[in-house]
Design a protein around this motif. Structure first.
Motif, short mmCIF file in Angstrom:
data_model
loop_
_atom_site.label_atom_id
_atom_site.label_comp_id
_atom_site.label_asym_id
_atom_site.label_seq_id
_atom_site.Cartn_x
_atom_site.Cartn_y
_atom_site.Cartn_z
N SER A 64 68.99 58.47 10.74
CA SER A 64 68.10 57.61 11.60
C SER A 64 67.27 56.73 10.65
O SER A 64 67.07 55.33 10.74
N GLN A 122 67.28 52.51 10.14
CA GLN A 122 66.09 51.70 10.15
C GLN A 122 65.82 50.80 9.04
O GLN A 122 65.41 49.87 9.21
N ILE A 160 70.51 54.99 23.73
CA ILE A 160 70.38 53.86 22.76
C ILE A 160 71.63 52.91 23.19
O ILE A 160 72.58 53.44 23.63
N LEU A 208 69.68 48.28 17.25
CA LEU A 208 70.03 49.22 18.52
C LEU A 208 68.57 48.96 19.19
O LEU A 208 67.64 48.73 19.00
N GLU A 209 68.85 49.29 20.62
CA GLU A 209 67.90 49.16 21.78
C GLU A 209 67.63 50.63 21.73
O GLU A 209 68.70 51.27 22.27
N ARG A 210 66.13 51.19 21.45
CA ARG A 210 66.07 52.69 21.70
C ARG A 210 65.39 52.81 23.07
O ARG A 210 64.04 52.23 23.00
N HIS A 255 74.69 57.59 19.94
CA HIS A 255 73.99 59.05 19.80
C HIS A 255 73.82 59.34 18.47
O HIS A 255 74.68 59.60 17.62
#
Length: 285
Positions: free
Chosen positions: A36, A40, A58, A51-53, A20
Protein backbone atom coordinates in the motif's frame (compact mmCIF):
# COMPACT_ATOMS: atom_id res chain seq x y z
CA UNK A 1 12.86 12.99 -16.57
CA UNK A 2 10.64 10.88 -14.31
CA UNK A 3 11.81 7.26 -14.36
CA UNK A 4 9.64 4.45 -13.08
CA UNK A 5 11.23 1.35 -11.65
CA UNK A 6 10.25 -2.09 -12.90
CA UNK A 7 9.49 -3.06 -9.31
CA UNK A 8 6.94 -0.24 -9.06
CA UNK A 9 5.25 -1.37 -12.26
CA UNK A 10 5.10 -4.97 -11.02
CA UNK A 11 3.48 -3.82 -7.77
CA UNK A 12 1.00 -1.54 -9.51
CA UNK A 13 0.05 -4.14 -12.13
CA UNK A 14 -0.75 -6.71 -9.44
CA UNK A 15 -2.98 -4.24 -7.58
CA UNK A 16 -4.64 -3.00 -10.77
CA UNK A 17 -5.42 -6.52 -11.97
CA UNK A 18 -6.62 -7.84 -8.62
CA UNK A 19 -8.34 -4.59 -7.51
CA UNK A 20 -7.66 -5.79 -3.99
CA UNK A 21 -4.53 -5.05 -1.93
CA UNK A 22 -4.73 -8.30 0.04
CA UNK A 23 -4.93 -10.52 -3.04
CA UNK A 24 -2.23 -8.48 -4.80
CA UNK A 25 0.09 -8.80 -1.79
CA UNK A 26 -0.47 -12.56 -1.67
CA UNK A 27 0.22 -12.80 -5.40
CA UNK A 28 3.48 -10.89 -4.94
CA UNK A 29 4.48 -12.85 -1.82
CA UNK A 30 4.72 -9.75 0.37
CA UNK A 31 2.86 -8.10 3.24
CA UNK A 32 0.02 -5.71 2.46
CA UNK A 33 1.24 -2.55 4.32
CA UNK A 34 4.47 -2.08 2.31
CA UNK A 35 2.53 -2.70 -0.92
CA UNK A 36 0.00 0.00 0.00
CA UNK A 37 2.82 2.41 0.85
CA UNK A 38 4.57 1.68 -2.47
CA UNK A 39 1.42 2.51 -4.45
CA UNK A 40 0.86 5.70 -2.46
CA UNK A 41 4.46 6.73 -3.09
CA UNK A 42 4.01 6.03 -6.82
CA UNK A 43 0.91 8.25 -6.90
CA UNK A 44 2.82 11.06 -5.16
CA UNK A 45 5.72 10.79 -7.61
CA UNK A 46 3.41 10.91 -10.63
CA UNK A 47 1.18 13.59 -9.11
CA UNK A 48 -2.07 11.84 -10.06
CA UNK A 49 -4.37 9.35 -8.29
CA UNK A 50 -4.17 5.88 -9.81
CA UNK A 51 -6.86 4.22 -7.70
CA UNK A 52 -10.25 5.24 -6.40
CA UNK A 53 -10.53 3.96 -2.85
CA UNK A 54 -13.94 3.55 -1.26
CA UNK A 55 -14.52 1.29 1.73
CA UNK A 56 -13.35 -2.20 0.84
CA UNK A 57 -13.52 -1.60 -2.92
CA UNK A 58 -10.97 0.00 -5.19
CA UNK A 59 -11.16 0.92 -8.87
CA UNK A 60 -8.78 2.31 -11.46
CA UNK A 61 -8.87 5.99 -12.29
CA UNK A 62 -8.45 7.00 -15.93
CA UNK A 63 -4.77 7.62 -15.20
CA UNK A 64 -4.54 4.23 -13.52
CA UNK A 65 -5.99 2.51 -16.58
CA UNK A 66 -3.37 4.19 -18.76
CA UNK A 67 -0.56 3.15 -16.43
CA UNK A 68 -1.82 -0.44 -16.36
CA UNK A 69 -1.77 -0.62 -20.15
CA UNK A 70 1.70 0.92 -20.33
CA UNK A 71 2.99 -1.24 -17.46
CA UNK A 72 1.96 -4.44 -19.22
CA UNK A 73 3.80 -3.32 -22.34
CA UNK A 74 6.96 -2.49 -20.38
CA UNK A 75 6.90 -5.69 -18.32
CA UNK A 76 6.30 -7.81 -21.44
CA UNK A 77 9.24 -6.08 -23.13
CA UNK A 78 11.48 -6.63 -20.09
CA UNK A 79 10.55 -10.30 -19.95
CA UNK A 80 11.15 -10.69 -23.69
CA UNK A 81 14.55 -9.00 -23.38
CA UNK A 82 15.54 -11.49 -20.69
CA UNK A 83 14.43 -14.49 -22.77
CA UNK A 84 16.20 -13.24 -25.90
CA UNK A 85 19.38 -12.46 -23.98
CA UNK A 86 19.50 -15.95 -22.46
CA UNK A 87 18.88 -17.55 -25.85
CA UNK A 88 21.53 -15.38 -27.51
CA UNK A 89 24.07 -16.57 -24.94
CA UNK A 90 23.51 -20.25 -25.64
CA UNK A 91 26.46 -22.20 -27.01
CA UNK A 92 24.12 -23.91 -29.51
CA UNK A 93 22.06 -21.04 -31.02
CA UNK A 94 19.01 -21.87 -33.09
CA UNK A 95 16.15 -20.12 -34.82
CA UNK A 96 12.86 -20.94 -33.08
CA UNK A 97 9.85 -21.07 -35.41
CA UNK A 98 6.33 -21.49 -34.03
CA UNK A 99 3.83 -23.20 -36.30
CA UNK A 100 0.29 -24.49 -36.17
CA UNK A 101 0.25 -28.19 -37.11
CA UNK A 102 -0.99 -28.40 -40.69
CA UNK A 103 -1.04 -24.62 -40.94
CA UNK A 104 1.94 -23.98 -43.23
CA UNK A 105 0.08 -24.04 -46.53
CA UNK A 106 2.40 -26.84 -47.66
CA UNK A 107 5.31 -24.37 -47.89
CA UNK A 108 7.37 -25.26 -44.83
CA UNK A 109 9.49 -28.14 -46.23
CA UNK A 110 10.62 -25.98 -49.17
CA UNK A 111 11.24 -22.99 -46.87
CA UNK A 112 13.44 -25.06 -44.57
CA UNK A 113 15.41 -26.42 -47.53
CA UNK A 114 15.90 -22.93 -48.98
CA UNK A 115 16.92 -21.54 -45.60
CA UNK A 116 19.63 -24.12 -45.04
CA UNK A 117 21.28 -22.86 -48.24
CA UNK A 118 21.60 -19.37 -46.72
CA UNK A 119 25.07 -18.48 -45.34
CA UNK A 120 23.60 -17.09 -42.09
CA UNK A 121 21.30 -20.07 -41.45
CA UNK A 122 21.02 -21.59 -37.99
CA UNK A 123 19.42 -24.93 -37.01
CA UNK A 124 15.65 -24.45 -36.92
CA UNK A 125 13.78 -25.50 -33.79
CA UNK A 126 10.09 -26.08 -34.56
CA UNK A 127 7.52 -25.42 -31.84
CA UNK A 128 3.98 -26.64 -32.59
CA UNK A 129 1.15 -24.65 -31.06
CA UNK A 130 -2.53 -24.25 -31.86
CA UNK A 131 -2.86 -21.08 -29.79
CA UNK A 132 -1.06 -17.91 -28.74
CA UNK A 133 1.77 -18.21 -31.26
CA UNK A 134 2.05 -14.43 -31.45
CA UNK A 135 2.41 -14.35 -27.65
CA UNK A 136 5.49 -16.56 -27.86
CA UNK A 137 7.02 -13.99 -30.21
CA UNK A 138 6.27 -11.07 -27.92
CA UNK A 139 7.64 -12.96 -24.91
CA UNK A 140 10.94 -13.60 -26.68
CA UNK A 141 10.47 -17.37 -26.63
CA UNK A 142 10.44 -17.61 -30.43
CA UNK A 143 12.10 -15.80 -33.34
CA UNK A 144 9.34 -16.19 -35.93
CA UNK A 145 5.89 -17.70 -36.35
CA UNK A 146 3.54 -18.71 -39.12
CA UNK A 147 0.27 -16.89 -38.46
CA UNK A 148 -2.99 -16.33 -40.30
CA UNK A 149 -4.80 -13.13 -41.12
CA UNK A 150 -7.37 -12.02 -40.11
CA UNK A 151 -7.28 -14.34 -37.07
CA UNK A 152 -4.16 -13.10 -35.27
CA UNK A 153 -3.20 -9.81 -33.64
CA UNK A 154 -0.04 -8.60 -35.37
CA UNK A 155 0.52 -5.54 -33.17
CA UNK A 156 4.25 -5.08 -32.55
CA UNK A 157 5.20 -7.58 -35.24
CA UNK A 158 6.66 -7.31 -38.73
CA UNK A 159 5.27 -9.67 -41.36
CA UNK A 160 5.83 -11.15 -44.80
CA UNK A 161 2.75 -12.36 -46.67
CA UNK A 162 3.25 -15.88 -48.02
CA UNK A 163 0.00 -17.37 -49.28
CA UNK A 164 -3.66 -16.35 -49.52
CA UNK A 165 -6.17 -19.21 -49.51
CA UNK A 166 -9.91 -19.71 -49.77
CA UNK A 167 -11.54 -21.60 -46.90
CA UNK A 168 -13.23 -24.98 -46.74
CA UNK A 169 -15.82 -26.50 -44.46
CA UNK A 170 -14.40 -29.79 -43.16
CA UNK A 171 -17.02 -32.28 -41.95
CA UNK A 172 -17.67 -36.03 -41.66
CA UNK A 173 -18.93 -37.85 -44.75
CA UNK A 174 -22.20 -38.46 -42.91
CA UNK A 175 -22.86 -34.73 -42.47
CA UNK A 176 -26.02 -33.30 -44.02
CA UNK A 177 -23.94 -30.89 -46.16
CA UNK A 178 -21.38 -33.45 -47.31
CA UNK A 179 -22.99 -33.83 -50.74
CA UNK A 180 -22.97 -30.11 -51.51
CA UNK A 181 -20.52 -28.65 -54.03
CA UNK A 182 -20.36 -25.35 -52.12
CA UNK A 183 -21.78 -23.92 -48.90
CA UNK A 184 -22.29 -20.55 -47.19
CA UNK A 185 -21.67 -19.64 -43.58
CA UNK A 186 -25.41 -19.61 -42.84
CA UNK A 187 -25.67 -23.25 -43.94
CA UNK A 188 -23.88 -24.45 -40.79
CA UNK A 189 -24.63 -21.59 -38.41
CA UNK A 190 -25.00 -22.84 -34.84
CA UNK A 191 -22.97 -26.01 -35.35
CA UNK A 192 -20.09 -26.55 -32.89
CA UNK A 193 -16.73 -25.20 -34.10
CA UNK A 194 -13.27 -25.85 -32.62
CA UNK A 195 -12.20 -23.86 -29.57
CA UNK A 196 -8.54 -22.95 -29.86
CA UNK A 197 -6.25 -22.74 -26.80
CA UNK A 198 -6.45 -19.36 -25.12
CA UNK A 199 -9.92 -18.56 -26.47
CA UNK A 200 -12.71 -17.85 -23.99
CA UNK A 201 -15.18 -20.64 -23.43
CA UNK A 202 -18.37 -20.45 -25.44
CA UNK A 203 -21.25 -22.87 -25.06
CA UNK A 204 -21.75 -22.86 -28.84
CA UNK A 205 -18.21 -24.16 -29.46
CA UNK A 206 -16.93 -27.70 -29.38
CA UNK A 207 -14.06 -29.05 -27.24
CA UNK A 208 -10.72 -27.27 -27.04
CA UNK A 209 -8.37 -28.51 -29.77
CA UNK A 210 -4.63 -28.88 -29.27
CA UNK A 211 -3.36 -30.60 -32.42
CA UNK A 212 -4.39 -31.45 -35.96
CA UNK A 213 -4.90 -35.15 -35.32
CA UNK A 214 -7.29 -34.40 -32.45
CA UNK A 215 -9.16 -31.86 -34.60
CA UNK A 216 -9.71 -34.25 -37.49
CA UNK A 217 -10.70 -37.07 -35.14
CA UNK A 218 -13.33 -34.92 -33.41
CA UNK A 219 -14.73 -33.84 -36.77
CA UNK A 220 -14.94 -37.48 -37.91
CA UNK A 221 -16.82 -38.33 -34.69
CA UNK A 222 -19.39 -35.64 -35.48
CA UNK A 223 -18.42 -33.50 -32.48
CA UNK A 224 -17.77 -30.40 -34.61
CA UNK A 225 -17.12 -29.00 -38.07
CA UNK A 226 -14.25 -26.63 -38.91
CA UNK A 227 -13.52 -23.89 -41.43
CA UNK A 228 -9.90 -24.33 -42.55
CA UNK A 229 -7.60 -23.07 -45.33
CA UNK A 230 -7.84 -24.91 -48.65
CA UNK A 231 -4.35 -26.42 -48.26
CA UNK A 232 -5.78 -28.74 -45.58
CA UNK A 233 -7.21 -30.98 -48.34
CA UNK A 234 -4.01 -32.99 -48.61
CA UNK A 235 -4.11 -33.90 -44.92
CA UNK A 236 -7.73 -35.06 -44.63
CA UNK A 237 -8.72 -38.57 -43.63
CA UNK A 238 -10.88 -40.71 -45.92
CA UNK A 239 -13.88 -40.28 -43.61
CA UNK A 240 -13.88 -36.47 -43.98
CA UNK A 241 -15.17 -34.15 -46.70
CA UNK A 242 -14.19 -30.56 -47.48
CA UNK A 243 -16.24 -28.12 -49.58
CA UNK A 244 -15.60 -24.42 -50.34
CA UNK A 245 -17.31 -21.80 -48.17
CA UNK A 246 -18.25 -19.10 -50.67
CA UNK A 247 -18.68 -16.20 -48.24
CA UNK A 248 -15.84 -17.03 -45.82
CA UNK A 249 -13.09 -14.41 -45.83
CA UNK A 250 -9.87 -15.76 -47.38
CA UNK A 251 -6.98 -16.34 -44.99
CA UNK A 252 -3.44 -15.13 -45.57
CA UNK A 253 -0.53 -17.13 -44.23
CA UNK A 254 2.13 -14.73 -42.97
CA UNK A 255 5.57 -15.10 -41.49
CA UNK A 256 5.76 -12.84 -38.43
CA UNK A 257 8.65 -11.71 -36.23
CA UNK A 258 9.19 -9.01 -33.57
CA UNK A 259 9.52 -5.44 -34.81
CA UNK A 260 13.07 -4.07 -34.95
CA UNK A 261 14.64 -7.54 -34.90
CA UNK A 262 18.23 -7.39 -36.24
CA UNK A 263 19.25 -11.06 -36.39
CA UNK A 264 21.05 -12.02 -39.65
CA UNK A 265 19.73 -15.57 -39.22
CA UNK A 266 16.15 -14.29 -39.02
CA UNK A 267 16.65 -12.00 -42.03
CA UNK A 268 17.90 -15.00 -44.00
CA UNK A 269 14.84 -17.01 -42.99
CA UNK A 270 12.51 -14.22 -44.14
CA UNK A 271 14.30 -14.07 -47.51
CA UNK A 272 14.03 -17.83 -47.96
CA UNK A 273 10.34 -17.88 -47.04
CA UNK A 274 9.51 -15.01 -49.40
CA UNK A 275 11.37 -16.65 -52.29
CA UNK A 276 9.58 -19.97 -51.77
CA UNK A 277 6.20 -18.26 -51.52
CA UNK A 278 6.81 -16.25 -54.70
CA UNK A 279 7.73 -19.42 -56.58
CA UNK A 280 4.71 -21.31 -55.23
CA UNK A 281 2.27 -18.56 -56.24
CA UNK A 282 3.87 -18.00 -59.64
CA UNK A 283 5.26 -14.57 -58.77
CA UNK A 284 8.91 -15.47 -59.01
CA UNK A 285 11.03 -14.32 -61.92
Amino acid sequence: MERLEVRELVYFTAVAEELHFGRAAARLGMAQPPLSRAIQQLERRLGVPLLERGGHRIALTEAGAVLLRESRTVLDAASAAAHRTRRAGRTDPSLVLVIKPGGDGGLLPAILDAYQAEPDALPVELVCSFGERETLLREGRADAALLHLPHHDLTGLDTQDLLTETQLLVMPRSHRLAGRARVCLDDFAGEPLPRWPGASEDASQGPEVHDLGQLLHLIALGRMVAVLPASIRGQLRDDLVAVPVDDAEPTTLVLAWPEHATSPALAAFVRAAAAVADKATGQGG
